[in-house]
Design an enzyme around this catalytic site. Structure first.
Site, mmCIF file in Angstrom:
data_model
loop_
_atom_site.group_PDB
_atom_site.id
_atom_site.type_symbol
_atom_site.label_atom_id
_atom_site.label_comp_id
_atom_site.label_asym_id
_atom_site.label_seq_id
_atom_site.Cartn_x
_atom_site.Cartn_y
_atom_site.Cartn_z
ATOM 1 C CD GLU A 86 38.406 2.157 -4.127
ATOM 2 O OE1 GLU A 86 38.727 3.334 -4.406
ATOM 3 O OE2 GLU A 86 38.242 1.278 -4.998
ATOM 4 C CB SER A 464 -31.018 -4.151 -7.734
ATOM 5 O OG SER A 464 -31.972 -4.201 -8.767
#
Length: 841
Positions: A86, A464
């Site tokens: 680059e 219960s």
């Protein structure tokens, strides 16, 4: 010489015009130039990550995948690959490469095309942070001036670090850290030279050069990068040739999830969005560490699934998922194509039946693999008729399946099994008793099938499971574990309900005066109602509110004693936790801390702690993680984890330590029962299956079943973890039904309706057994204020006998019986707690 003079004048004139043009251009774009000083404190957009308490990644949220790295964390060859490709003069120029600019200008003048060819790394940073990618002259001018300012502000290394973290590299990956994960499933430090070169070649065209969508182009671009690295001297000829020969194997890798726990991750995501807003939550790189233990979570998930499969198979086979062919068989490619369209569900994956023998079938999977399901994996599949009826056990594979059907199969750990996607729902959650940290949370069988989190969103009747809280209130109103309560039909209806409400036992059997311990252990309905009447309806409701239940969910009638209240599993486990920790209501929490992208803690949990403030010196915390079993105390009366005053808030103590101990003792009887089996006086608690599997005496629990078996529960605890399991249908009107056969196609030993012990209990049993396996049994000594005396089991009074008719029982000091039983005890004098008109009716 005149021509030379003219040339010099022309050069100076052009230079002056050029400088003037630059000055004019600078002042023209100056109003639009951004403040590049923001790069000094730039915050890269990174996703939200959710972790378990032990650092395993649970989930990741956010559009951009980024793993920010310091420059010294990026391998040098990768940096060299970017520079060689680059911007080979990156460390030499001042942000703009004049040679590159002239070359780009010449190309534009000669071809008329606006091609990029002069962008330095600094200019790419300028564009990525401040500009669009539009190829216009004005944008290029801005890019040049911004680059110049960046070079004045930052060092080259700082610019390069921003570049490798910001650059877009395809597949939603920003920066080299994310690209390494996305394409190769690796940390950037583990990349090969070939893989680094591929990544370095992506900035030119990340969409068309990446190896997932264009592998041949990616290889060609990689070779260009390697060539440039060799040309500038970053790699040797041998390294160059070796990298060229390396095959480029890449595929898309999603976020590296270590622990799949979608319900808790969704809770954490929602919390972060509610607190910080979507934009900030998804882009600021927050790391959320939950209280979930990965090991315990996995065990909870597996226990829930196994339990759901077992229920589903008890009720029969509902038939194939689809029929792929009837007459003309599909070829292998067509079968694989059809199966590939079906997404697996948890452990279930699709298969096609291609052959049937006497008691086995041959199937083919989406991968084209041929597998055999033997009879053990088939014989459960009686025909489903409805939730209360199943067909007879099959005798051959042809009774169950046909060639051409698409079915679900799973590996159950022992053999391949025919399966089906369960219709029943389930949920489980567990807490640390000492601080309320949620250690596991499973909101349903499959998040992909339903995102409905039943732990926090589903209010279901408690059944219960309510009874321990009723009896805790009764103990604080003068009852003891030896108090006799009349186990007889109730003939005084609750007129507040507008009908003659007469609760019955299940099964409809009555045994007369019965000790409170036995009544809780065997979940005797009429005894719970009579205990509630002793306390009073208003006082009972007040007590339930103390345990964390919402008053709006509590009916103001006597059905409350049998669990008609609708509550969430999280409320249930929080309430049971009170018995596990000695009477303290600790608040459940699931986020331990939140860190920013730089590992700074910005939010830390401040849990309530199950202990009393020390008036002397601060107490030390035994372990920062109470689930570290090796550090758990086994000393009498020493809590699993103690708190010191500067770490958190003290939880309210809503019942005494003595009451919590007595209820825990009774809940142990739910599992272990009591009496003397050798003399025919032994009795089982409703959760006897837990004793058979877990085989340890530091566990306690309670079953729960609602009318017509619409909801089933099992909730319980050990000194180090509290857990609840719920099983039911999301459709409140659908009953869990009955079964006549077990999963092996044999007559069930306990044929009948689904219930808490049979339906929810096995999930709790498997979970607790796996969590506690290999850990020391913790038997805590009774707290101060508890005494033990020998009582007569029939009357609850003191006795001098030491045979099977007697046993030691615990009492709060001062409440123990004072009277000895006589050998000629008057039967009618046994009952001590009910109004006279309710005796033996």
């Amino acid at each position: 010489m005149k021509w030379l003079k003219r040339i010099v004048i022309a050069i100076f004139s052009l230079a002056f015009l050029g400088i003037g043009a630059i000055v004019v251009a600078y002042f023209y774009v100056l109003p639009d130039l951004p403040d590049v000083s923001t790069l000094k404190n730039v915050q890269l957009q990174t996703p939200l990550r959710i972790y378990s308490s032990d650092g395993k990644l649970i989930s990741q949220f956010g559009e951009k995948r980024r793993i920010p790295l310091k420059l010294d964390e990026v391998p040098k060859p990768l940096l060299q690959a970017f520079i060689a490709t680059e911007d080979s003069r990156f460390y030499e120029h001042g942000g703009i490469d004049p040679i590159g600019v002239l070359r780009a200008a010449l190309v534009m003048l000669t071809t008329g095309e606006k091609k990029q060819g002069a962008s330095t790394i600094t200019m790419q940073v300028a564009r990525n942070f401040f500009l669009t990618r539009d190829k216009t002259i004005i944008r290029k001018v801005k890019e040049i001036f911004i680059s110049y300012h960046i070079e004045e502000l930052l060092t080259k290394d700082e610019i390069l670090e921003l570049y490798v973290n910001r650059i877009y590299l395809g597949q939603r990956a920003y920066g080299v850290g994310a690209a390494a994960q996305v394409y190769f499933g690796k940390d950037v430090k583990d990349l090969t030279l070939s893989e680094m070169s591929m990544i370095a070649g992506l900035p030119k065209a990340p969409s068309t050069l990446n190896p997932v969508t264009s592998p041949s182009r990616a290889v060609a671009r990689r070779n260009v990068v390697l060539m440039r690295m060799n040309e500038v001297g970053y790699i040797s000829q041998a390294e160059y040739q070796a990298a060229l020969q390396e095959p480029l194997i890449a595929k898309y890798h999603g976020a590296e999830i270590d622990l799949y726990a979608p319900y808790i991750s969704e809770m954490a995501r929602d919390y972060m969005v509610q607190k910080y807003g979507e934009e900030e939550a998804y882009t600021n790189g927050y790391n959320v560490y939950t209280t979930i233990s990965s090991d315990i979570q996995l065990k909870a998930q597996q226990a829930l699934r196994n339990n759901v499969y077992a229920y589903d198979e008890r009720h029969g086979y509902r038939g194939p998922a689809a029929v792929l062919w009837t007459d003309k068989k599909l070829d292998l490619v067509e079968i694989k194509t059809e199966l590939a369209k079906v997404i697996p569900v948890q452990e279930l994956y699709p298969a096609a039946v291609i052959g049937i023998a006497d008691q086995q079938v041959n199937v083919i999977t989406a991968k084209g693999e041929t597998k055999v399901i033997a009879w053990n994996g088939l014989k459960w599949a009686r025909k489903f008729i409805n939730d209360k009826r199943q067909g007879s056990p099959p005798k051959s594979a042809a009774d169950i399946l046909k060639v051409g059907e698409r079915i679900w199969i799973r590996d159950n750990g022992e053999y391949l099994q025919l399966s089906q996607v369960p219709e029943v729902a389930s949920a489980t959650v567990s807490l640390d008793p000492q601080n309320g940290a949620i250690r596991s949370l499973v909101g349903g069988y499959s998040f992909s099938q339903s995102q409905y989190n039943r732990i926090t969103q589903a209010k279901r009747q408690l059944g219960s499971n309510i009874k321990p809280f009723i009896y805790a209130a009764a103990l604080e109103k003068g009852f003891t574990l030896a108090t006799l309560i009349n186990n007889a039909p109730i003939n005084q209806p609750d007129i507040s309900q507008g009908t003659a409400w007469r609760p019955k036992n299940s099964p409809d059997i009555y045994g007369g005066p019965t000790r409170l311990r036995v009544g809780l252990a065997q979940s005797i309905n009429v005894m719970s109602v009579r205990a509630m009447r002793h306390v009073g309806l208003d006082a009972t409701i007040a007590q339930l509110i103390k345990f964390g239940f919402n008053p709006n969910d509590l009916p103001r009638n006597e059905s409350i004693a049998l669990g008609s209240s609708s509550v969430t599993p999280l409320q249930v486990v929080t309430a049971f936790n009170v018995f596990a920790n000695g009477g303290f209501l600790v608040e459940p929490f699931y986020i331990d801390r939140v860190e920013d992208a730089y590992a700074n803690v910005i939010e830390k949990a401040n849990p309530t702690l199950a202990c009393k403030p020390s008036s002397n010196v601060s107490q030390a915390l035994v372990s920062s993680n109470p689930m570290t079993f090796g550090e758990t105390s086994t000393q009498p009366n020493e809590p699993v984890a103690q708190c010191f005053e500067q770490t958190g808030r003290y939880a309210p103590q809503i019942i005494s330590e003595q009451t919590a101990f007595l209820i825990t003792e009774a809940l142990k009887s739910v599992i272990w029962g009591g009496g003397d089996w050798s003399h025919g006086t032994g009795w089982q608690g409703t959760a006897w299956r837990a004793a058979k599997l877990i085989k340890r005496h530091d566990i306690a629990g309670k079953t729960g079943t609602t009318n017509e078996s619409r909801d089933t529960w099992f909730s319980g605890f050990s000194p180090i973890i509290t857990s609840t399991f719920w099983v039911g249908f999301d459709d409140h009107g659908r009953q869990l039904g009955r079964t006549a056969w077990n999963a092996n196609g044999e007559p069930d030993q306990i044929t009948g309706a689904e219930a808490g012990a049979k339906t929810a209990g096995p999930g709790w049993n498997e979970f607790m057994n796996s969590v506690l396996k290999g850990t020391p049994e913790i038997i805590l000594a009774p707290p101060q204020g508890i005494v033990s005396v020998r009582i007569d089991l029939a009357t609850g009074k003191l006795t001098r006998k030491t045979d099977y008719t007697s046993a030691f029982e615990y009492f709060i000091s001062g409440t123990e019986p004072k009277e000895y039983t006589s050998e000629t005890q008057d039967e009618n004098s046994l009952f001590i707690d009910a109004p006279a008109d309710d005796l033996f009716q």
